[in-house]
Design a protein around this motif. Structure first.
Motif: not given
Length: 422
Positions: A40-65
């Protein structure tokens, strides 16, 4: 990703693009090596309104945890960190036998077992079936669930409100920031406390810790963006501590907004540091990608030159961050024939994407390699001591982050191997 998951803004700017990798904890069994492996793509972006850095939710927590490969108790320093936190929280909040503490993402009970030892009523909420079972076997009451407002309300109805809610190393792992925060608020008493530990984006950027970017981590916080996230669920930041864990973390002390009062001076001080570092404007992020590329070039150059010179290099550890590094650098078994790990769950498996075998730590003492590439660099002090026996044959340790460094471990008597692998 088109909109910020916290504030809904479309003003997202690229920070670093690490290509496509498999989920970092999806270790492969031998019979999976000839099967397709999703990336899956691993691309970090930042929101220039609230400055939360984030990646797209391409996998679900259920798949990982649902089944998880990470057991917190295998890190000696992390268990000690948890013991110290519990002792400090009990003193700070005056927790006694009538108190109730909840930990969200409680893993194998590594923290709450110290609450149990003190006779404090507690409950872990842990989504992973296998590690939650380990916690219950250790005597830590544990509920197998993902936290959300509904689960939190059910826990509160059954057990009562919590005097302390702990959420260590989970606030980055949930794509629904608002819903999770609402769950924390539903768990905590109206005059209670919430303690959150999460990696600090300030040190991630300053110390080049890009390997901590992986699909399990949906967002990366400054104190400024954490204040916005907490407010979305009715919590307010009261105090902050800067911690050395995971290369640099923040411990956020929050309370229900109506009981919070004014934040401490430490909150103002850290906000000022973040602003001075440029993390509330795009200029603070623009050079990060170039520094990430240099880590890749330096590590590959070292491994290729070692191979050309007939030197042996093996890995130590198979953490999630290591898999980001290995995949981004394109390291395969020709440059790193194996890595080792203290967690028996990983033995006989292979790293996702790069297919590097994971063996028991005893293998290092058998093979006596020239270099040991330490992948969990955040445990540097612990591992320099733990791997000191490498000195006995002239071996050296290699740390790839924040920049490539080669360390000669201290000369001590070789330890009994069971101490190395416990």
């Amino acid at each position: 990703m088109t909109r910020c998951r916290l504030c809904g803004s479309a003003a997202l700017e690229s920070v670093v693009d690490l290509g496509a990798t498999p989920p970092c904890e999806s270790f492969l069994a031998a019979d999976q090596l000839d099967q397709p492996e999703p990336a899956y793509p691993l691309h970090l972006r930042v929101c220039t309104e609230c400055w939360l850095a984030q990646i797209p939710p391409l996998i679900t927590p259920e798949e990982t945890f649902t089944q998880y490969a990470y057991f917190s108790s295998y890190s000696t320093s992390w268990v000690e960190h948890a013991r110290s936190f519990v002792a400090g929280a009990v003193e700070r909040l005056g927790l006694g036998p009538d108190a109730f503490a909840v930990e969200v993402a409680s893993n194998d009970g590594y923290l709450l077992r110290h609450m149990v030892d003190r006779g404090i009523r507690c409950l872990g909420i842990e989504p992973s079936v296998n590690v939650g079972a380990a916690a219950r076997e250790a005597g830590v009451p544990t509920l197998t669930e993902f936290l959300g407002p509904e689960v939190a309300a059910a826990v509160r109805a059954e057990h009562g409100p919590a005097d302390l809610v702990v959420a260590n190393n989970v606030y980055a792992h949930i794509p629904d920031v608002v819903g999770f925060t609402q769950g924390l608020r539903a768990l905590v008493a109206d005059d209670g406390w919430v303690s959150i530990e999460v990696q600090h984006l300030l040190t991630l950027i300053e110390e080049n810790q890009y390997d901590t970017i992986y699909h399990e981590h949906f967002q990366y916080y400054t104190v400024a963006s954490a204040i916005r996230a907490l407010a979305s669920g009715g919590l307010a930041l009261v105090d902050v501590e800067l911690l050395p864990t995971h290369g640099g973390s923040i411990r956020l002390w929050a309370r229900p907004a109506e009981a919070a009062g004014e934040p401490s001076q430490r909150v103002s001080d850290v906000l000022a540091r973040e602003k001075a570092a440029g993390l509330q404007e795009l200029s603070g992020y623009t050079e990060f990608s170039a520094r990430v590329a240099k880590v890749r070039r330096d590590l590959l150059r070292f491994l290729i030159e070692a191979a050309d010179q007939g030197r042996t290099v093996v890995g130590y550890g198979a953490p999630g961050k290591g898999n980001t590094l290995l995949n981004h650098c394109g390291i395969r078994p020709d440059l790193l024939p194996y890595t080792v790990d203290r967690n028996p769950y990983k033995h006989g498996r292979f790293t996702p994407g790069t297919r590097i075998p994971i063996l028991s730590p005893e293998q290092i003492g058998i093979d006596k390699p020239d270099y040991v590439l330490v992948l969990p660099w955040n445990l540097r002090a612990e591992l320099v001591e733990q791997l000191s026996f490498v000195h006995s044959w002239g071996g050296r340790l290699v740390f790839p982050i924040p920049e490539l460094s080669i360390v000669e471990p201290p000369a001590v008597e070789p330890p009994v191997m069971k101490e190395v692998t416990a």
